[in-house]
Design an enzyme around this catalytic site. Sequence first.
Site, short mmCIF file in Angstrom:
data_model
loop_
_atom_site.label_atom_id
_atom_site.label_comp_id
_atom_site.label_asym_id
_atom_site.label_seq_id
_atom_site.Cartn_x
_atom_site.Cartn_y
_atom_site.Cartn_z
N GLY A 35 11.77 2.12 2.35
CA GLY A 35 11.67 1.20 1.24
C GLY A 35 11.73 1.92 -0.10
CB THR A 36 10.33 5.16 -1.26
OG1 THR A 36 8.96 4.78 -1.12
CG2 THR A 36 10.48 6.08 -2.46
CD GLN B 85 2.24 -4.70 0.67
OE1 GLN B 85 1.74 -5.43 1.52
NE2 GLN B 85 2.20 -3.38 0.76
CB SER C 270 9.33 -0.83 3.35
OG SER C 270 9.10 0.28 4.16
CG HIS D 245 6.21 1.09 7.01
ND1 HIS D 245 4.92 1.27 6.59
CD2 HIS D 245 7.01 1.44 5.98
CE1 HIS D 245 4.93 1.72 5.34
NE2 HIS D 245 6.17 1.82 4.95
CB CYS E 75 -12.85 8.87 -4.73
SG CYS E 75 -14.11 8.82 -6.00
#
Length: 460
Positions: A69-70, A177, A194, A196, A320
């Site tokens: 997808g990228t 998405q 994408s 996956h 984080c």
Amino acid sequence: MPYFDAASSAPLHPVARQALLAALDEGWADPARLYREGRRAQLLLDAAREAAAEAVGCRPDELTFTSSGTRAVHSAISGALAGRRRVGRHLVVSAVEHSSVLHAAATHEAQGGTFAEVPVDRAGAVSAAAYGEALREDTALACLQSANHEVGTEQPVAEVAELCRASGVPLLVDAAQSLGWGPVPAGWSLLAASAHKWGGPSGVGLLAVRKGVRFAPQGPSDERESGRAAGFENIPAVVAAAASLRAVRAEAAAESVRLRALVDLIRARVPELVPDVEVVGDPVRRLPHLVTFSCLYVDGETLLHELDRAEFSVSSGSSCTSSTLTPSHVLRAMGVLSEGNIRVSLPAGTTAEDVDRFLRVLPGVVSEVREKLGAPVSVAPSPTAATSLVVDSLGKRCPIPVIELAKVIGDVPVGGTVTVLSDDEAARLDIPAWCVMREQEYVGEEPADRGSAYVVRRLS
């Protein structure tokens, strides 16, 4: 162990597995060859393209299979910008696009182009009117995701597409998405997705370019995939991707209703069960399976580890969890808390029992993490309140600066101020977000010898 991170990568759909195994036996040959094995491989590739194009809502000859997808996003942006270079070199994106879009925009700028980010509201949605105002005469391409990958908010694609059409600007939609849940609203010019994300195998992306869109593929090319994706096609994976897309679409209507009810339960119960929590993202215009909430005074990485120990796989937009220790650009653009964020994205088949157990486990996990970090239980006014205080949190990572602010806010009278010194980039987002959640006034940021000084006025 419940897996609640389908937005990162959905489990392989049973249909994808079956199609992949079958295609490994039938689709291993070179589809460009004219002998029997090559013709068989080409037939599989053509059938997969037709099935995927039907789901996307385009012609088969408008659809290209890419390696991810990228790669589809990068190819779409570079190709459209190159094809329309005579119009100009300006690119418009939303502030909450996937990092692949923003990386491509940064590269475009480094090569002499320009780009503008359209801001979003606190729910993560762009205003169609604001997006339209960002379009200029030299705008070569506009980009807008169909739904956000971190908070699930759906974007006004149809309205923005109409504004782009009126301005003569092609619109690229990142549908990674949402494509498994249904077709993207009409009006787009280019689309990327994408496999996956909907339960297909990894390593397969979709790039659709409407006929009539000026497009010039960049980099070396060959005769495969209309010159838009060089190299030998991974036919078994492509076949599995198309088969699983068709399968999940057939199940989407019923599964959407079922998962939306479970997500609604999480959205309602988490603020009741856990103090100082904000559910972020649009409550209505959102993906059916995804919810994100922010917990004050919680270290995101620790919270994820503790939930993993409790056998729940979730994700986070917290700084984080990033190797750069910088806040998520999506959460920053929305102006919500960057620490203590939990993204729950339910895969197909998630049971009500799993969600109920998650809701039983979560309060204790958050409470234990807060206790370890020394988070305040309540804020009581001091009988000897000073009019202003300074909290030195230099060298301490969020959420510690926010915790220390919360501990002393009650030590100043109403109208008094607390100044927090911090050199953690996340504090620039978390302290204003804390003020919104606790109904205190964020006065602003001031320069300091080290880091920054964040000034908060007590209102209650």
